[in-house]
Design a protein around this motif. Sequence first.
Motif, PDB file in Angstrom:
ATOM      1  N   CYS B  74      56.556  87.482  61.315  1.00  0.00           N
ATOM      2  CA  CYS B  74      56.198  88.596  60.438  1.00  0.00           C
ATOM      3  C   CYS B  74      55.779  88.081  59.064  1.00  0.00           C
ATOM      4  O   CYS B  74      56.215  87.027  58.634  1.00  0.00           O
ATOM      5  N   THR B  75      54.935  88.856  58.398  1.00  0.00           N
ATOM      6  CA  THR B  75      54.569  88.523  57.023  1.00  0.00           C
ATOM      7  C   THR B  75      55.083  89.626  56.110  1.00  0.00           C
ATOM      8  O   THR B  75      55.071  90.797  56.471  1.00  0.00           O
ATOM      9  N   LEU B  76      55.511  89.231  54.933  1.00  0.00           N
ATOM     10  CA  LEU B  76      56.065  90.175  53.966  1.00  0.00           C
ATOM     11  C   LEU B  76      54.920  90.968  53.341  1.00  0.00           C
ATOM     12  O   LEU B  76      53.995  90.389  52.787  1.00  0.00           O
ATOM     13  N   VAL B  77      54.970  92.277  53.453  1.00  0.00           N
ATOM     14  CA  VAL B  77      53.896  93.092  52.888  1.00  0.00           C
ATOM     15  C   VAL B  77      54.357  93.923  51.694  1.00  0.00           C
ATOM     16  O   VAL B  77      53.545  94.435  50.934  1.00  0.00           O
ATOM     17  N   HIS B  78      55.658  94.085  51.532  1.00  0.00           N
ATOM     18  CA  HIS B  78      56.175  94.842  50.385  1.00  0.00           C
ATOM     19  C   HIS B  78      57.542  94.260  50.068  1.00  0.00           C
ATOM     20  O   HIS B  78      58.387  94.158  50.943  1.00  0.00           O
ATOM     21  N   ALA B  79      57.744  93.864  48.806  1.00  0.00           N
ATOM     22  CA  ALA B  79      58.995  93.190  48.484  1.00  0.00           C
ATOM     23  C   ALA B  79      59.693  93.849  47.313  1.00  0.00           C
ATOM     24  O   ALA B  79      59.083  94.100  46.278  1.00  0.00           O
ATOM     25  N   GLU B  80      60.955  94.157  47.479  1.00  0.00           N
ATOM     26  CA  GLU B  80      61.764  94.705  46.385  1.00  0.00           C
ATOM     27  C   GLU B  80      62.950  93.804  46.073  1.00  0.00           C
ATOM     28  O   GLU B  80      63.643  94.016  45.100  1.00  0.00           O
ATOM     29  N   TYR B  81      63.197  92.868  46.938  1.00  0.00           N
ATOM     30  CA  TYR B  81      64.278  91.913  46.644  1.00  0.00           C
ATOM     31  C   TYR B  81      63.919  90.567  47.248  1.00  0.00           C
ATOM     32  O   TYR B  81      63.027  90.481  48.092  1.00  0.00           O
ATOM     33  N   ARG B  82      64.596  89.553  46.771  1.00  0.00           N
ATOM     34  CA  ARG B  82      64.442  88.215  47.351  1.00  0.00           C
ATOM     35  C   ARG B  82      65.805  87.757  47.811  1.00  0.00           C
ATOM     36  O   ARG B  82      66.809  88.002  47.151  1.00  0.00           O
ATOM     37  N   ASP B  83      65.841  87.094  48.941  1.00  0.00           N
ATOM     38  CA  ASP B  83      67.095  86.488  49.370  1.00  0.00           C
ATOM     39  C   ASP B  83      67.455  85.426  48.349  1.00  0.00           C
ATOM     40  O   ASP B  83      66.579  84.760  47.810  1.00  0.00           O
ATOM     41  N   ALA B  84      68.745  85.316  48.056  1.00  0.00           N
ATOM     42  CA  ALA B  84      69.152  84.391  47.002  1.00  0.00           C
ATOM     43  C   ALA B  84      70.482  83.748  47.361  1.00  0.00           C
ATOM     44  O   ALA B  84      71.249  84.275  48.167  1.00  0.00           O
ATOM     45  N   ASP B  85      70.720  82.601  46.759  1.00  0.00           N
ATOM     46  CA  ASP B  85      72.057  82.013  46.776  1.00  0.00           C
ATOM     47  C   ASP B  85      72.770  82.577  45.557  1.00  0.00           C
ATOM     48  O   ASP B  85      72.130  83.014  44.607  1.00  0.00           O
ATOM     49  N   TYR B  86      74.076  82.555  45.598  1.00  0.00           N
ATOM     50  CA  TYR B  86      74.826  83.170  44.504  1.00  0.00           C
ATOM     51  C   TYR B  86      75.822  82.178  43.933  1.00  0.00           C
ATOM     52  O   TYR B  86      76.434  81.395  44.675  1.00  0.00           O
ATOM     53  N   GLN B  87      75.999  82.244  42.621  1.00  0.00           N
ATOM     54  CA  GLN B  87      77.029  81.424  41.990  1.00  0.00           C
ATOM     55  C   GLN B  87      77.506  82.089  40.705  1.00  0.00           C
ATOM     56  O   GLN B  87      76.699  82.626  39.941  1.00  0.00           O
ATOM     57  N   ARG B  88      78.797  82.068  40.515  1.00  0.00           N
ATOM     58  CA  ARG B  88      79.347  82.627  39.287  1.00  0.00           C
ATOM     59  C   ARG B  88      80.672  81.930  39.016  1.00  0.00           C
ATOM     60  O   ARG B  88      81.403  81.602  39.942  1.00  0.00           O
ATOM     61  N   ALA B  89      80.967  81.736  37.734  1.00  0.00           N
ATOM     62  CA  ALA B  89      82.201  81.038  37.365  1.00  0.00           C
ATOM     63  C   ALA B  89      83.008  81.893  36.400  1.00  0.00           C
ATOM     64  O   ALA B  89      82.450  82.609  35.574  1.00  0.00           O
ATOM     65  N   PHE B  90      84.303  81.837  36.541  1.00  0.00           N
ATOM     66  CA  PHE B  90      85.211  82.598  35.682  1.00  0.00           C
ATOM     67  C   PHE B  90      86.315  81.671  35.214  1.00  0.00           C
ATOM     68  O   PHE B  90      86.760  80.801  35.963  1.00  0.00           O
ATOM     69  N   THR B  91      86.784  81.887  34.006  1.00  0.00           N
ATOM     70  CA  THR B  91      87.942  81.145  33.528  1.00  0.00           C
ATOM     71  C   THR B  91      89.168  82.024  33.728  1.00  0.00           C
ATOM     72  O   THR B  91      89.186  83.167  33.302  1.00  0.00           O
ATOM     73  N   LEU B  92      90.147  81.480  34.413  1.00  0.00           N
ATOM     74  CA  LEU B  92      91.349  82.257  34.711  1.00  0.00           C
ATOM     75  C   LEU B  92      92.389  82.051  33.627  1.00  0.00           C
ATOM     76  O   LEU B  92      92.549  80.947  33.100  1.00  0.00           O
ATOM     77  N   SER B  93      93.088  83.108  33.318  1.00  0.00           N
ATOM     78  CA  SER B  93      94.135  82.991  32.302  1.00  0.00           C
ATOM     79  C   SER B  93      95.415  82.464  32.955  1.00  0.00           C
ATOM     80  O   SER B  93      95.502  82.328  34.172  1.00  0.00           O
ATOM     81  N   ASP B  94      96.423  82.221  32.142  1.00  0.00           N
ATOM     82  CA  ASP B  94      97.707  81.725  32.654  1.00  0.00           C
ATOM     83  C   ASP B  94      98.458  82.796  33.436  1.00  0.00           C
ATOM     84  O   ASP B  94      99.434  82.505  34.116  1.00  0.00           O
TER      85      ASP B  94
END
Lengths: 147, 130
Positions: B74-94
């Motif tokens: 198949c070929t993409l004919v209309h795009a509203e999103y892209r597949d993505a990898d995800y990454q996020r970092a948080f600092t945890l409290s004590d």
Amino acid sequence: MFYTTPGSGWLDPLREMERMRQEMDRLFGELMPTLRREFPPMNIWAGENGVVVTAQVPGVRPDDLEITVHENTLTLKGRREPDPQAAAQDVAYHRQERSYGGFARTVALPFRVDPEKVNARFDNGILTMELPRPEADKPRRIQVRKA
Amino acid sequence: MSEQTAAATPAQTQPETTRKVPLRSPVTDIYETRDALVLLMEMPGVDANDVEIAVDNRVLTVTGRSSAKAPPGCTLVHAEYRDADYQRAFTLSDAVDPSRIDAVAADGVLRLTVPKAAPEPARRIAVRRA
């Protein structure tokens, strides 16, 4: 990338303008994530046997999705419920970026779809709907006979 | 609990990924119950096996690799999103105990439950006679 349905386009300037407006909204929506975008975001793929529509619906239970096909329109309805654990007890939100509630989207397809042949899969929050074009509706090559 | 500033994101201390899909920050809800901190991260297209969770020096880093594929032929004919990898970092409290994190992935949402740490009991130190 554009997706036009037969009969729209230059034949119907009002509809074409509306489509352009939507396209601009989409472009600006990507630049400014604070603006509300249509949910769920959908990708449309064209193949030999019809089209495939994929939608990102993370956190929606497959049972809460309702797909209806009528003639050449595809409607996806659903509901994203808030986290049941959070709703059941007294919780303090540190951050709330996700949205909840009902949604509905309708897509006009370039051909009539046989509702019996529609196939839908749900994998890790991505819904894939295969919409095959009926055999009788497919374009046929017509041989030109010599006179 | 606070999010890492862009300059200190662990992503930049790691080797560049060689993937063709973009790396996005997943949309996240964080709430606190009586005995835990719960994070809900939206990672559509990421399988439970492709999520990596690391805690280093009280920095919690979550990485998800998308396994979503284009429909074959198949070929993409209309795009509203892209597949993505995800990454996020948080600092945890004590206040939380990062050694007992529970992670569950369902329908494209990753749920992390970080239990609160038991308060350290006050200790009495006996004084020895010299």
